[in-house]
Scaffold this motif. Structure first.
Motif, mmCIF file in Angstrom:
data_model
loop_
_atom_site.group_PDB
_atom_site.id
_atom_site.type_symbol
_atom_site.label_atom_id
_atom_site.label_comp_id
_atom_site.label_asym_id
_atom_site.label_seq_id
_atom_site.Cartn_x
_atom_site.Cartn_y
_atom_site.Cartn_z
ATOM 1 N N LYS A 34 0.833 -1.201 0.000
ATOM 2 C CA LYS A 34 0.000 0.000 0.000
ATOM 3 C C LYS A 34 0.872 1.257 0.000
ATOM 4 O O LYS A 34 0.578 2.226 -0.698
ATOM 5 C CB LYS A 34 -0.927 -0.012 1.214
ATOM 6 C CG LYS A 34 -1.996 1.043 1.179
ATOM 7 C CD LYS A 34 -2.991 0.857 2.301
ATOM 8 C CE LYS A 34 -4.081 1.906 2.235
ATOM 9 N NZ LYS A 34 -4.996 1.812 3.366
ATOM 10 N N VAL A 35 1.958 1.229 0.772
ATOM 11 C CA VAL A 35 2.883 2.372 0.800
ATOM 12 C C VAL A 35 3.555 2.513 -0.557
ATOM 13 O O VAL A 35 3.657 3.609 -1.117
ATOM 14 C CB VAL A 35 3.951 2.215 1.907
ATOM 15 C CG1 VAL A 35 4.978 3.330 1.822
ATOM 16 C CG2 VAL A 35 3.310 2.190 3.281
ATOM 17 N N ARG A 36 4.029 1.404 -1.104
ATOM 18 C CA ARG A 36 4.733 1.444 -2.395
ATOM 19 C C ARG A 36 3.813 1.885 -3.538
ATOM 20 O O ARG A 36 4.253 2.521 -4.485
ATOM 21 C CB ARG A 36 5.313 0.075 -2.726
ATOM 22 C CG ARG A 36 6.473 -0.308 -1.854
ATOM 23 C CD ARG A 36 7.129 -1.570 -2.370
ATOM 24 N NE ARG A 36 8.204 -1.996 -1.512
ATOM 25 C CZ ARG A 36 9.431 -1.451 -1.510
ATOM 26 N NH1 ARG A 36 9.692 -0.468 -2.324
ATOM 27 N NH2 ARG A 36 10.359 -1.898 -0.696
ATOM 28 N N GLY A 37 2.536 1.574 -3.434
ATOM 29 C CA GLY A 37 1.594 1.897 -4.505
ATOM 30 C C GLY A 37 0.885 3.227 -4.340
ATOM 31 O O GLY A 37 0.014 3.563 -5.140
ATOM 32 N N ALA A 38 1.248 3.993 -3.320
ATOM 33 C CA ALA A 38 0.569 5.267 -3.068
ATOM 34 C C ALA A 38 0.834 6.239 -4.216
ATOM 35 O O ALA A 38 1.922 6.269 -4.794
ATOM 36 C CB ALA A 38 1.055 5.870 -1.760
ATOM 37 N N LYS A 39 -0.176 7.036 -4.548
ATOM 38 C CA LYS A 39 -0.082 7.957 -5.678
ATOM 39 C C LYS A 39 0.635 9.260 -5.310
ATOM 40 O O LYS A 39 1.434 9.766 -6.074
ATOM 41 C CB LYS A 39 -1.481 8.292 -6.209
ATOM 42 C CG LYS A 39 -2.240 7.080 -6.681
ATOM 43 C CD LYS A 39 -1.596 6.459 -7.902
ATOM 44 C CE LYS A 39 -2.397 5.259 -8.367
ATOM 45 N NZ LYS A 39 -1.667 4.406 -9.270
ATOM 46 N N ASP A 40 0.306 9.824 -4.153
ATOM 47 C CA ASP A 40 0.935 11.089 -3.762
ATOM 48 C C ASP A 40 1.680 10.955 -2.439
ATOM 49 O O ASP A 40 1.522 9.967 -1.717
ATOM 50 C CB ASP A 40 -0.100 12.220 -3.684
ATOM 51 C CG ASP A 40 -1.179 11.952 -2.644
ATOM 52 O OD1 ASP A 40 -1.328 10.774 -2.260
ATOM 53 O OD2 ASP A 40 -1.856 12.897 -2.226
ATOM 54 N N LYS A 41 2.502 11.938 -2.145
ATOM 55 C CA LYS A 41 3.394 11.869 -0.989
ATOM 56 C C LYS A 41 2.622 11.890 0.338
ATOM 57 O O LYS A 41 2.987 11.197 1.282
ATOM 58 C CB LYS A 41 4.395 13.022 -1.037
ATOM 59 C CG LYS A 41 5.504 12.906 -0.025
ATOM 60 C CD LYS A 41 6.598 13.901 -0.283
ATOM 61 C CE LYS A 41 7.733 13.683 0.699
ATOM 62 N NZ LYS A 41 8.897 14.507 0.377
ATOM 63 N N ALA A 42 1.566 12.669 0.406
ATOM 64 C CA ALA A 42 0.785 12.762 1.648
ATOM 65 C C ALA A 42 0.155 11.413 1.998
ATOM 66 O O ALA A 42 0.185 10.980 3.153
ATOM 67 C CB ALA A 42 -0.288 13.839 1.517
#
Length: 84
Positions: A34-42
């Motif tokens: 989930k962290v690796r696939g996140a779209k934006d930094k926030a």
């Protein structure tokens, strides 16, 4: 097959723990993805906090080695920091 009552109990306990550990490790892998696939930094930073806590908890329980947890947290942190 176990012949002694204590061995039978140990087999039951091992089976229960294996299921629990398997579920926990799956939860950990999902959190990392989930962290690796996140779209934006926030979003990634928010997920990173939850994942880091999860990794620390599993390391404290002995599910994973504490250095494994530290290495994963470090890699994920570098990934999030590199995001724009």
């Amino acid at each position: 097959m176990a012949n002694h009552p204590s061995a039978e109990k140990r087999a039951r306990t091992s089976r229960r723990r294996a299921i629990r550990n398997s579920a926990a490790l799956s939860k950990m892998r999902t959190a990392v993805k989930k962290v690796r696939g996140a779209k934006d930094k926030a979003e990634a930073a928010s997920d990173l906090r939850k994942t880091a806590k999860l990794l620390d908890q599993f390391a404290a329980k002995g599910l994973i080695h504490k250095n494994n947890a530290a290495n994963q947290k470090s890699k994920l942190t570098r990934l999030v920091n590199a995001m724009k």
